[in-house]
Design an enzyme around this catalytic site. Sequence first.
Site, mmCIF file in Angstrom:
data_model
loop_
_atom_site.group_PDB
_atom_site.id
_atom_site.type_symbol
_atom_site.label_atom_id
_atom_site.label_comp_id
_atom_site.label_asym_id
_atom_site.label_seq_id
_atom_site.Cartn_x
_atom_site.Cartn_y
_atom_site.Cartn_z
ATOM 1 N N ASP A 120 0.671 -1.165 -0.060
ATOM 2 C CA ASP A 120 -0.052 0.003 0.027
ATOM 3 C C ASP A 120 0.826 1.227 0.108
ATOM 4 O O ASP A 120 1.966 1.267 0.101
ATOM 5 C CB ASP A 120 -1.003 -0.059 1.281
ATOM 6 C CG ASP A 120 -0.430 -0.484 2.490
ATOM 7 O OD1 ASP A 120 0.819 -0.647 2.661
ATOM 8 O OD2 ASP A 120 -1.136 -1.068 3.399
ATOM 9 N N ASN A 122 -8.109 -2.880 13.823
ATOM 10 C CA ASN A 122 -9.413 -3.182 13.457
ATOM 11 C C ASN A 122 -9.469 -4.472 12.414
ATOM 12 O O ASN A 122 -10.469 -4.754 11.686
ATOM 13 C CB ASN A 122 -10.363 -2.135 12.847
ATOM 14 C CG ASN A 122 -9.508 -1.506 11.346
ATOM 15 O OD1 ASN A 122 -8.438 -2.267 10.959
ATOM 16 N ND2 ASN A 122 -9.958 -0.637 10.788
ATOM 17 N N HIS A 180 -7.583 -4.810 9.730
ATOM 18 C CA HIS A 180 -7.282 -4.714 8.235
ATOM 19 C C HIS A 180 -6.062 -5.419 7.915
ATOM 20 O O HIS A 180 -5.233 -5.548 8.715
ATOM 21 C CB HIS A 180 -7.360 -3.150 8.028
ATOM 22 C CG HIS A 180 -6.397 -2.437 8.547
ATOM 23 N ND1 HIS A 180 -6.576 -0.857 8.900
ATOM 24 C CD2 HIS A 180 -4.916 -2.516 8.249
ATOM 25 C CE1 HIS A 180 -5.070 -0.638 9.204
ATOM 26 N NE2 HIS A 180 -4.226 -1.570 9.152
ATOM 27 N N GLU A 195 -10.030 -2.311 4.637
ATOM 28 C CA GLU A 195 -10.556 -1.944 5.877
ATOM 29 C C GLU A 195 -12.003 -2.734 5.928
ATOM 30 O O GLU A 195 -12.229 -3.399 4.959
ATOM 31 C CB GLU A 195 -10.912 -0.449 5.835
ATOM 32 C CG GLU A 195 -9.990 0.699 5.835
ATOM 33 C CD GLU A 195 -9.351 0.866 7.242
ATOM 34 O OE1 GLU A 195 -9.244 -0.007 7.960
ATOM 35 O OE2 GLU A 195 -8.793 1.929 7.478
HETATM 36 C C1 F6R Z 1 1.149 -1.748 6.072
HETATM 37 C C2 F6R Z 1 0.062 -2.207 6.100
HETATM 38 C C3 F6R Z 1 -0.859 -2.185 7.436
HETATM 39 C C4 F6R Z 1 0.069 -2.468 8.462
HETATM 40 C C5 F6R Z 1 -0.972 -2.581 9.797
HETATM 41 C C6 F6R Z 1 -0.055 -2.783 10.999
HETATM 42 O O1 F6R Z 1 1.957 -1.900 4.993
HETATM 43 O O2 F6R Z 1 -0.276 -2.758 5.061
HETATM 44 O O3 F6R Z 1 -1.692 -3.341 7.065
HETATM 45 O O4 F6R Z 1 0.555 -3.864 8.409
HETATM 46 O O5 F6R Z 1 -1.575 -1.664 9.937
HETATM 47 O O6 F6R Z 1 0.697 -1.610 11.394
HETATM 48 P P1 F6R Z 1 1.816 -1.721 12.524
HETATM 49 O O7 F6R Z 1 2.763 -2.690 12.353
HETATM 50 O O8 F6R Z 1 2.411 -0.308 12.525
HETATM 51 O O9 F6R Z 1 0.892 -1.815 13.664
#
Ligand code: F6R
Length: 249
Positions: free
Chosen positions: A66, A135, A137, A142
């Site tokens: 992303d 959440n 994702h 989402e």
């Molecule tokens: C990042 C991504 C997100 C993160 C998720 C956890 O490229 O795709 O899904 O993996 O938000 O983020 P952290 O590791 O910062 O808790």
Amino acid sequence: MFLVLPDPQAVAAYVSNHLIQLIQKKPTAVLGLATGGTMEPVYQQFVQQVSALQLDVAQLHSFNLDEYVGLSQAHPQSYNYYMHQHLFNLLPFTEAQLHLPDGLASDWQAECQQYSTRIQQAGGLDLQLLGIGSNGHIGFNEPGTPFDSRTHVVELLERTRQDNGRFFSSMDEVPCHALTMGIQDILEAKEILLVVTGEHKAQTMLNYFQSPASEDMPATVLKQHSNVRIVMDNAAASLLPETALHQAA
Ligand code: F6R
């Protein structure tokens, strides 16, 4: 398969070893990569090990999950910047090997379509690394995202903006939209490693365990994949019942 290790360093060592074994077996592997706090120790260990082993990374290809809409590659909070800071600048990669959605694309629809197509043209993902949002994702898919989605633009939920606000100097700077690989793109990876660390993810992992595969919690789609490993530290696994750890992921 659930795997619980003592702490984030042990998780990072496991994931790094796993990546290295894959690359040793298949030097042309196509890797799906993630950003975020969870992945920082993973990339740190990986860079150290690849350098120590003098592993050849010249034939790899990577596709990131992303990117924020509106942030240039030079913006310190863009995922492109993160990847260069934590991985790409630290090993002998060339830019042609590295793929991220373009946060400044002028035609979003074309950019999204081309991104999913480029993954397929590269032969598909051999391994997708994932973190999980509080959440549920994965990528920036989402809750409510259809399981058959391809790369698309999402409006980030307030909870996700709040979670990621810690990386920005004020909430006003946190983008409202992002480009993300779709759930179908992720699901087509031959193998998936979901990496989860920290007590703040314990409730999320309990929700994951208790929920059937449902678009209300995107990560639960992984229950439909035949080659998933969920690698957690003790803190992230702390609310899971003992029986959970003996079940398939
Ligand atoms: C990042 C991504 C997100 C993160 C998720 C956890 O490229 O795709 O899904 O993996 O938000 O983020 P952290 O590791 O910062 O808790």
